[in-house]
Structure formats: C-alpha cells, structure tokens
Design a protein around this motif. Sequence first.
Motif, PDB file in Angstrom:
ATOM      1  N   MET A  26      11.604 -11.582   3.723  1.00 15.50           N
ATOM      2  CA  MET A  26      11.060 -10.235   3.585  1.00 15.50           C
ATOM      3  C   MET A  26      11.475  -9.548   2.292  1.00 15.50           C
ATOM      4  O   MET A  26      10.771  -8.674   1.797  1.00 15.50           O
ATOM      5  CB  MET A  26      11.482  -9.367   4.778  1.00 15.50           C
ATOM      6  N   ARG A  27      12.641  -9.904   1.735  1.00 15.56           N
ATOM      7  CA  ARG A  27      13.120  -9.301   0.491  1.00 15.56           C
ATOM      8  C   ARG A  27      13.610 -10.394  -0.453  1.00 15.56           C
ATOM      9  O   ARG A  27      14.765 -10.411  -0.882  1.00 15.56           O
ATOM     10  CB  ARG A  27      14.243  -8.291   0.768  1.00 15.56           C
TER      11      ARG A  27
ATOM     12  N   VAL B 191      16.300  -5.433  -5.277  1.00 14.09           N
ATOM     13  CA  VAL B 191      15.048  -5.817  -4.614  1.00 14.09           C
ATOM     14  C   VAL B 191      13.825  -5.427  -5.439  1.00 14.09           C
ATOM     15  O   VAL B 191      12.899  -6.220  -5.619  1.00 14.09           O
ATOM     16  CB  VAL B 191      14.966  -5.178  -3.206  1.00 14.09           C
ATOM     17  N   VAL B 192      13.823  -4.207  -5.965  1.00 12.83           N
ATOM     18  CA  VAL B 192      12.687  -3.727  -6.755  1.00 12.83           C
ATOM     19  C   VAL B 192      12.796  -4.301  -8.168  1.00 12.83           C
ATOM     20  O   VAL B 192      13.747  -4.008  -8.887  1.00 12.83           O
ATOM     21  CB  VAL B 192      12.628  -2.196  -6.795  1.00 12.83           C
ATOM     22  N   ARG B 193      11.827  -5.083  -8.555  1.00 11.10           N
ATOM     23  CA  ARG B 193      11.906  -5.805  -9.834  1.00 11.10           C
ATOM     24  C   ARG B 193      11.376  -4.941 -10.973  1.00 11.10           C
ATOM     25  O   ARG B 193      10.252  -5.088 -11.436  1.00 11.10           O
ATOM     26  CB  ARG B 193      11.118  -7.106  -9.759  1.00 11.10           C
ATOM     27  N   THR B 194      12.197  -4.039 -11.406  1.00 14.19           N
ATOM     28  CA  THR B 194      11.851  -3.183 -12.536  1.00 14.19           C
ATOM     29  C   THR B 194      13.123  -2.800 -13.263  1.00 14.19           C
ATOM     30  O   THR B 194      14.199  -2.769 -12.659  1.00 14.19           O
ATOM     31  CB  THR B 194      11.115  -1.910 -12.063  1.00 14.19           C
TER      32      THR B 194
ATOM     33  N   GLY C  58      18.420  -0.378  -0.225  1.00 13.45           N
ATOM     34  CA  GLY C  58      17.669  -1.554   0.191  1.00 13.45           C
ATOM     35  C   GLY C  58      18.114  -1.944   1.586  1.00 13.45           C
ATOM     36  O   GLY C  58      18.623  -1.098   2.336  1.00 13.45           O
ATOM     37  N   PRO C  59      17.954  -3.205   1.967  1.00 10.23           N
ATOM     38  CA  PRO C  59      18.431  -3.648   3.278  1.00 10.23           C
ATOM     39  C   PRO C  59      19.918  -3.342   3.450  1.00 10.23           C
ATOM     40  O   PRO C  59      20.743  -3.751   2.632  1.00 10.23           O
ATOM     41  CB  PRO C  59      18.168  -5.157   3.252  1.00 10.23           C
TER      42      PRO C  59
ATOM     43  N   ILE D  64       6.135  -1.305  -1.095  1.00  6.55           N
ATOM     44  CA  ILE D  64       5.617  -0.933   0.223  1.00  6.55           C
ATOM     45  C   ILE D  64       5.519  -2.163   1.133  1.00  6.55           C
ATOM     46  O   ILE D  64       4.771  -3.095   0.842  1.00  6.55           O
ATOM     47  CB  ILE D  64       4.224  -0.289   0.113  1.00  6.55           C
ATOM     48  N   PRO D  65       6.250  -2.184   2.251  1.00 11.40           N
ATOM     49  CA  PRO D  65       6.125  -3.313   3.186  1.00 11.40           C
ATOM     50  C   PRO D  65       4.875  -3.163   4.037  1.00 11.40           C
ATOM     51  O   PRO D  65       4.594  -2.087   4.566  1.00 11.40           O
ATOM     52  CB  PRO D  65       7.400  -3.204   4.041  1.00 11.40           C
TER      53      PRO D  65
END
Length: 264
Positions: free
Chosen positions: A218-219, A259-262, A185-186, A147-148
């Motif tokens: 930002m990312r 981007v999402v670290r999972t 993502g972006p 969430i930004p």
Amino acid sequence: MNIDLTGRTAVVTGSTAGIGRAIAVGLARAGASVVINGRREDRVAATLSELRALFPKGAFIGVVADLATAEGAAELFAQAPDADILVNNVGTGRAKPFFDIGDSEWTDLFELNVMSGIRASRHYVPNMTNRGWGRVVFISSESALAIPKDMIDYAMTKTAQLALARGLAEAVGGTGVTVNSVLPGPTNSEIMSGWMKAAAKEQGITQHEAEQQFIKTMRPTSLLNRFATTEEVANLVIYVCSEQASGTTGTSLRVDGGVVRTIA
C-alpha cells in the motif's frame, strides 16, 4: 534545542490515544498546560491520570466532548475558553470503496475531521492574534497528497485541512500567530494498530509482518520501510508549537517516512 513552553496553554483535540496523546505528552514535557479532549469520560479520566503520574507538577484539564458537533465544540470552549496553542488532531478514517460511501458518511466524516478544526480555530485564534503569539497545527496526512483509492473520503478531508491551514495562515499573517499542517504517514496510532492487528489475526501472521505487508503493498514508496511511532510524529508537532519555529507558517510539514515522492 531546548523547547520551553512554560506558561503556555495547549488544547489538543482527540488526545486520549495515538498521535494526539503523544502530542499532549510532548507539550506537557515542554512545560505547557494541556487540555485533553475525548468523547468518552473513562478515556479522558484515564489519560489525565496517566499524565498526572508522568508530570506531577503539570497542569491538565480534561474535557469530554464530541467535536463532530457544534454542541460538543461549545462544551470544549466553555471548559477551556482560551489557548496559546491549538492542535487540531481529532479525526478518523476507514477503508471503504468510493461507490459504497453514502451521503451521510461523507458529511459525518467532514464534520469530525474538518469542521472540528474550523470551529476550534474560529474560537481560539482571535485571542492569539490579540496577544501577538499563537500556534495552530492541523494534523493532516500524506493521504492528502497521495490519495488512496480505498479512502477517498478520508483523503478529501485531509486535503481540505491543508487548504484551511494555508488560508488561515494568510488571514493571520504578521500577527505573531503561525498556522501549519503536519502530515504523518503510516503510524502506529490506535486506529492503524487496530487495523494491523485485525489483518494479522485474519491472515495468521504477526502484527509486524502485517505492517511490513501494508508498507510493501500500500505504501511501496516508503523510505522508512516501517510504521512511524506516535512519538516521532509528535516531535515535529512540538517543534512547530515552539518559539523556535516562529519563522515557519503557512506550510505543510511531512513526517511520512518519504512516502510522498517529491522534493518540495
């Protein structure tokens, strides 16, 4: 892999530019008949003209309708009453501090980003289940998971889409209809490119430099280290809409550049 969607009709909401347009092109290339949607008549007409030039044998319909309203949704359904594939892509976002977002801004964004998909799914999915085949894709965002802080309202709508897609997949389980979310993502979409151009002009740098600055600040967890193209996002969506993806449903598929670290 040869993806053939000949004989299928696809509705792609918000498809006059960006990710939506790239999805429409990909579906048409795979042989689907495509319904183009946008709020402005000139943009719908221009997109139809471009697609017909690219695919002279393709079948296209253009529907001018604002899907943030029930009236706009009714107009879409009147002109395109049935579909085998539904891509709930229409949506927008803006960077704004949480404490400056008024009630009407929250509800307006929810109407466009979430209710548009609810209304479209409620209309098109029953016929899909009756036929025993269908594809529904919600274009969410990595912001649904990461969430930004400057786009909390946008992130809320994108998280809501994940819940909606999963619940709908549960509701139509075993019918031959799949429902999934795709999380970009972006991406060099129209909106993001506009933001980057404005940032570049303000800072006196190139758009590429502005994009790199955005990624780093930002990312920073991006593994791609660049913006994705709209075609890269569309490629995943086209696969999800294919016969080959018949075993994929009720899930969220990321094309976020890591981007999402999972790992799940």
